[in-house]
Design an enzyme around this catalytic site. Structure first.
Site, PDB file in Angstrom:
ATOM      1  N   ASP A 143       0.845  -1.192   0.000  1.00  0.00           N
ATOM      2  CA  ASP A 143       0.000   0.000   0.000  1.00  0.00           C
ATOM      3  C   ASP A 143       0.882   1.244   0.000  1.00  0.00           C
ATOM      4  O   ASP A 143       1.814   1.368   0.814  1.00  0.00           O
ATOM      5  CB  ASP A 143      -0.891  -0.013   1.240  1.00  0.00           C
ATOM      6  CG  ASP A 143      -1.694   1.265   1.385  1.00  0.00           C
ATOM      7  OD1 ASP A 143      -2.729   1.403   0.704  1.00  0.00           O
ATOM      8  OD2 ASP A 143      -1.276   2.138   2.174  1.00  0.00           O
ATOM      9  N   ASP A 164      -0.103  10.182  -6.081  1.00  0.00           N
ATOM     10  CA  ASP A 164      -0.752  10.139  -7.397  1.00  0.00           C
ATOM     11  C   ASP A 164      -1.722   8.959  -7.522  1.00  0.00           C
ATOM     12  O   ASP A 164      -1.537   8.085  -8.360  1.00  0.00           O
ATOM     13  CB  ASP A 164       0.345  10.058  -8.472  1.00  0.00           C
ATOM     14  CG  ASP A 164      -0.198  10.087  -9.883  1.00  0.00           C
ATOM     15  OD1 ASP A 164      -1.322  10.588 -10.080  1.00  0.00           O
ATOM     16  OD2 ASP A 164       0.496   9.580 -10.780  1.00  0.00           O
TER      17      ASP A 164
END
Length: 279
Positions: A143, A164
């Protein structure tokens, strides 16, 4: 989202906006001899083939980087970005597009350190393979928020984080705001670049308000539009910069009118930039 693959959108107008600013930020880091760290939450692929099925299906690059390819009047502030695009295309024609990890890696020096997170299994394998012979680049299958947070403050201590995500899930906006606050609590001198889409629903505003109101200083916003704000699809691209390099705002302002002239439709609003929070 594990369903998102950026190959469908590589080289589109949002990538041009985002990667132009990213290249300028790294150029500014390179202006000093001291090494820097680069961390990215959502790496995607390192390199995109614009002739493959994904890119050809949408053709988004045709309205983005393709319009800049071969242009002779490119502004000075666009050169760092275009140099990276040209570096991955040995031929005269445009076939490949560098993702943000590639842009950062190509601009990095031997003493700089780069860390990229990617959770999508297929994307991770591609970016891991691409950088297997570059010891200064670490690629992690985890993650992005948790991974980057575990590595700050980094060594070297000066540098940049690119945030992003795809924002396919609406809660991502809140997650980004929470992440940025925690990140800067651990690394207050780090620069942070946050990309976000501009959509009719306007979900980005809550994220922006949350970041601006939390006491963080030096927050600069750049928004670039290619369609009217009533469009049912993404009509613009936003970048929120925290602790940006000195005079980066002037360089961004110098290039956006040219990009607007070459990429935007007539109904699109002119690029907007402002300091949401001054120093």
């Amino acid at each position: 989202m594990l369903s998102y693959q950026h190959g469908f959108h590589a080289g589109n107008f949002a990538d041009v906006h985002k990667h132009t600013i990213l290249a300028l930020m790294i150029e500014a880091l390179n202006a000093k001899e001291k090494p820097w760290s680069y961390l990215e939450t959502h790496g995607g692929c390192a390199l995109y083939d614009l002739s493959d099925e994904q890119a050809q299906k949408t053709g988004e690059f045709l309205e983005g980087v393709n319009r800049l390819w071969g242009a002779e009047d490119i502004p000075e502030a666009l050169q760092p970005y275009m140099e990276q695009v040209k570096a991955v295309n040995a031929e005269a024609s445009l076939r490949f597009y560098p993702g943000s990890p590639s842009i950062a890696a190509m601009m990095a020096r031997a003493s700089d350190r780069l860390v990229v997170m990617e959770l999508h299994p297929a994307e991770y394998q591609k970016v891991k393979q691409h950088f297997k012979r570059q010891p200064q680049m670490a690629v992690h299958h985890r993650d992005g928020y948790e991974g980057v947070m575990s590595m700050v403050p980094p060594k070297p201590n000066r540098g940049l984080v690119l945030v992003d995500p795809s924002y396919e899930v609406k809660t991502e906006y809140k997650q980004v705001a929470k992440f940025v606050k925690q990140l800067l609590g651990r690394w207050p001198n780090g620069s942070v670049a946050i990309w976000y889409p501009l959509l009719k629903a306007g979900h980005q505003q809550e994220m922006l308000d949350s970041i601006v109101s939390c006491g963080i200083r030096k927050v600069y916003q750049s928004e670039f539009f290619i369609k009217g704000s009533d469009s049912e699809r993404m009509y613009g691209s936003g970048m929120l910069l925290i602790n940006p390099p000195w005079q980066l705002d002037k360089k961004i302002d110098s290039v956006m009118p040219w990009l607007y002239q070459n990429l935007a439709a007539k109904e699109a609003g002119e690029p907007q930039s402002q300091w949401l929070v001054p120093e």
